[in-house]
Scaffold this motif. Structure first.
Motif, short mmCIF file in Angstrom:
data_model
loop_
_atom_site.label_atom_id
_atom_site.label_comp_id
_atom_site.label_asym_id
_atom_site.label_seq_id
_atom_site.Cartn_x
_atom_site.Cartn_y
_atom_site.Cartn_z
N ILE A 1 -8.01 7.29 -8.48
CA ILE A 1 -9.29 7.27 -7.77
C ILE A 1 -10.43 6.95 -8.74
CG2 ILE A 1 -10.97 8.77 -6.63
CD1 ILE A 1 -8.56 10.11 -5.22
N LYS A 2 -10.35 7.51 -9.92
CA LYS A 2 -11.40 7.27 -10.92
C LYS A 2 -11.31 5.84 -11.46
CE LYS A 2 -13.32 9.13 -15.21
NZ LYS A 2 -13.20 10.20 -16.25
N ALA A 3 -10.09 5.40 -11.78
CA ALA A 3 -9.92 4.07 -12.37
C ALA A 3 -10.30 2.96 -11.40
CB ALA A 3 -8.47 3.89 -12.82
N PRO B 1 -13.36 6.60 -3.27
CA PRO B 1 -14.05 7.85 -2.92
C PRO B 1 -13.13 9.06 -3.11
CG PRO B 1 -13.52 6.58 -0.95
CD PRO B 1 -13.24 5.68 -2.11
N ASP B 2 -13.72 10.19 -3.46
CA ASP B 2 -12.93 11.40 -3.74
C ASP B 2 -12.28 12.00 -2.49
OD1 ASP B 2 -15.42 12.44 -6.14
OD2 ASP B 2 -13.59 11.23 -6.42
N ASP B 3 -12.84 11.69 -1.32
CA ASP B 3 -12.36 12.36 -0.09
C ASP B 3 -11.31 11.53 0.66
OD1 ASP B 3 -15.16 11.43 2.10
OD2 ASP B 3 -14.07 10.32 0.54
N ILE B 4 -10.58 10.66 -0.03
CA ILE B 4 -9.54 9.86 0.63
C ILE B 4 -8.43 10.79 1.14
CG2 ILE B 4 -7.62 8.27 0.15
CD1 ILE B 4 -9.43 6.65 -1.54
N THR B 5 -8.05 10.60 2.41
CA THR B 5 -6.97 11.41 2.99
C THR B 5 -5.68 10.61 3.14
OG1 THR B 5 -7.74 10.82 5.22
CG2 THR B 5 -8.59 12.88 4.27
N ASP B 6 -5.81 9.29 3.21
CA ASP B 6 -4.63 8.43 3.37
C ASP B 6 -4.67 7.37 2.27
OD1 ASP B 6 -3.04 6.80 6.24
OD2 ASP B 6 -2.58 6.73 4.09
N LEU B 7 -4.00 7.68 1.15
CA LEU B 7 -4.04 6.80 -0.01
C LEU B 7 -3.40 5.44 0.29
CD1 LEU B 7 -4.85 6.51 -2.96
CD2 LEU B 7 -2.62 7.48 -3.60
N ALA B 8 -2.28 5.44 1.02
CA ALA B 8 -1.61 4.18 1.34
C ALA B 8 -2.51 3.25 2.14
CB ALA B 8 -0.31 4.45 2.12
N PHE B 9 -3.22 3.83 3.12
CA PHE B 9 -4.12 3.02 3.94
C PHE B 9 -5.28 2.47 3.10
CE2 PHE B 9 -7.95 2.72 6.60
CZ PHE B 9 -7.53 1.79 7.53
N ALA B 10 -5.79 3.30 2.20
CA ALA B 10 -6.91 2.87 1.35
C ALA B 10 -6.50 1.71 0.43
CB ALA B 10 -7.40 4.05 0.53
N GLY C 1 0.82 -1.21 0.00
CA GLY C 1 0.00 0.00 0.00
C GLY C 1 0.85 1.26 0.00
N ARG C 2 1.88 1.28 0.86
CA ARG C 2 2.76 2.44 0.92
C ARG C 2 3.53 2.62 -0.40
NH1 ARG C 2 3.53 0.68 6.33
NH2 ARG C 2 5.34 -0.56 5.69
N TYR C 3 3.99 1.50 -0.96
CA TYR C 3 4.80 1.56 -2.18
C TYR C 3 3.97 2.07 -3.36
CZ TYR C 3 7.76 0.08 -6.07
OH TYR C 3 8.51 0.05 -7.21
N PHE C 4 2.78 1.48 -3.56
CA PHE C 4 1.94 1.92 -4.67
C PHE C 4 1.50 3.38 -4.50
CE2 PHE C 4 1.97 -1.71 -7.09
CZ PHE C 4 1.52 -2.86 -6.45
N ALA C 5 1.19 3.78 -3.26
CA ALA C 5 0.77 5.16 -3.01
C ALA C 5 1.90 6.13 -3.34
CB ALA C 5 0.34 5.33 -1.55
N THR C 6 3.14 5.76 -3.01
CA THR C 6 4.29 6.61 -3.31
C THR C 6 4.46 6.79 -4.82
OG1 THR C 6 5.43 5.91 -1.29
CG2 THR C 6 6.78 6.84 -3.03
#
Length: 490
Positions: free
Chosen positions: A78-80, A84-93, A61-66
């Motif tokens: 987010i679209k692909a 949700p548009d309001d994600i604050t922590d992409l790595a966690f998501a 998760g951390r690697y892909f988010a980076t």
């Protein structure tokens, strides 16, 4: 808003790899696995271990988010992936997304239920080739992944599994600084009928120096075709009449594994080992080694240099590099050998390859000290051996050009010592790469007799030659120039 889980783990991983253009090699470095395992995760051949999936998914998760942030692709991602548009922590998501995919794959692959209706994590593999490949892959994977010492319980006869090729699965297994202890049965009746079957045991112990083997009488353990690696997995397998793996059931539910281990472990005091391990033989007044040499008849199969009949000056040199406690032990051993062993009835068998290796490097492993004799000390050692043999005609030397028929290992690195009452085996410590114990103690008299009979049977080989001192002296004088040149090799 709750994320919708993908169909399975492999498809999710492939989508993330494609979107971020990540490379398998980089991904493998991130999670700390071999690239072949990551490749299998993405093509659906294997799933990561349930024990480590949370950490794996967090790292991914951390690697892909980076990568996504570095390439400013947050909105496209987010679209692909319908995040949700309001994600604050992409790595966690992304981590949660991968965890959901893993749960979906588990339910798809392992729908089996127990009697009480709970899900049972298991996998069934059939076919000789697939079963052997699965078992080999599983052992290598778990040995590499588990970050603690391992214990494997094997509820079958060692020689039966040898015929099935099981012990070859441990070749090149990566233990690093971990210890793997294997507890396994031995069929003494079968070995007693043909002591040469012990060759299979010796060849395996000699090859797998990084593994601790502890043997039990097959009559004292449940012969249930079970492999239990504590806290890691349980395997139940089926063998054909020709000792070929036909099927195995892989259980990896942690609770089930724990329950099975608690019911089958070797803690029961009735399960007394036939061969156990030791880090030292002990050199105090009541130690094993002192008691062992308090005899007048010995048989030695030596593979780790020739650590007997040493010149007195060599003992002094070894004491100089030893700790104070070791120096006392070395001194006691020197006295024991000079006063007892050198006057005893002794039969030596030395593989020719081991003898040549000793002449070249002078390496011995004496009590708990490793030492390499200098070329001059080796010359003096040869002369001391010849002088002692002249004084004691009951010392006999035998040389074996090769050992056994098993060609799956290179060289001999496991010595055998017997006083005709008990015995032990000693590993060449130079070839132990982890914290494996260097000694095997044979604690069962019946098994000791079998092992002794096996090593003595090597004398029947056409490749064996026995010498007394009257034969050795002219041979030594003839090859002395070659030996002296060999002693100077670096």
């Amino acid at each position: 808003m709750r994320l919708m889980g993908p169909d399975n783990y492999a498809e999710t991983l492939k989508k993330l790899l494609t979107f971020t253009q990540a490379k398998f090699v980089s991904l493998a470095e991130v999670v700390g696995y071999d690239v072949s395992y990551v490749n299998k995760w993405s093509n659906g051949t294997k799933l990561p271990s349930s024990r480590y999936i949370e950490q794996i998914n967090e790292d991914l998760g951390r690697y892909f988010a980076t990568l996504i942030k570095e390439n400013k692709k947050e909105e496209k991602f987010i679209k692909a992936f319908s995040f949700p548009d309001d994600i604050t922590d992409l790595a966690f998501a992304i981590t949660q997304y991968l965890c959901a995919a893993y749960r979906a794959s588990i339910h798809q692959t392992h729908p089996t239920k127990t009697k009480d209706g709970k899900s049972a994590c298991l996998q069934v593999v059939t076919g000789t080739h697939d079963t052997k490949a699965f078992l080999s892959d599983l052992l290598h994977k778990e040995a590499a992944n588990v970050n603690k010492d391992l214990e494997l319980l094997v509820f079958d006869d060692f020689c039966t599994l040898y015929q099935a090729g099981f012990w070859n699965f441990f070749n090149d297994i990566s233990l690093q600084q971990k210890c793997l202890t294997v507890r396994v049965g031995l069929d003494l009746d079968r070995l007693e009928e043909d002591c040469r079957l012990f060759e299979h045991v010796y060849a395996t112990l000699n090859r797998l120096l990084d593994i601790n083997f502890i043997f039990y009488d097959i009559k004292d353990i449940e012969r249930s075709n079970l492999l239990i690696m504590k806290d890691v997995f349980v395997i139940q397998y089926a063998l054909s009449k020709t000792s070929r793996f036909m099927m195995c059931t892989h259980i990896f539910d942690e609770t089930t594994i724990r329950d099975i281990y608690e019911n089958f472990n070797f803690i029961d005091s009735a399960k007394r080992p036939l061969i156990t391990i030791s880090n030292s033989l002990g050199m105090d007044n009541t130690g094993y080694r002192t008691a062992f040499y308090a005899n007048n008849r010995f048989f030695f199969h030596l593979t780790n240099g020739f650590d007997f009949l040493l010149p007195h000056d060599v003992f002094e040199s070894i004491k100089e590099i030893s700790s104070p406690e070791q120096a006392v032990s070395i001194q006691r051993l020197c006295v024991t050998w000079e006063e007892i062993v050198n006057n005893a009835e002794i039969e030596f068998i030395i593989p020719a390859s081991s003898l040549m290796r000793y002449l070249e490097n002078g390496y011995i492993y004496l009590t708990d000290v490793e030492y390499s004799l200098t070329p001059e000390e080796r010359k003096e050692h040869i002369q001391t051996v010849l002088d002692t043999m002249q004084e004691n005609p009951h010392i006999i030397m035998g040389v074996l050009s090769t050992l056994g028929t098993d060609r799956s290992y290179k060289g001999e690195n496991l010595s055998f010592y017997s006083n005709y009452k008990t015995g032990f085996m000693k590993k060449n410590k130079r070839y132990i790469h982890n914290r494996a114990s260097p000694f095997y103690l044979i604690t069962d008299h019946r098994l000791h007799t079998i092992v002794l009979d096996y090593f003595r049977s090597l004398k029947e080989s056409s490749l064996f030659r026995q010498y007394d001192v009257t034969e050795l002296i002219p041979i030594y004088e003839r090859v002395k120039p070659l030996i002296e040149r060999t002693l100077c090799l670096k």
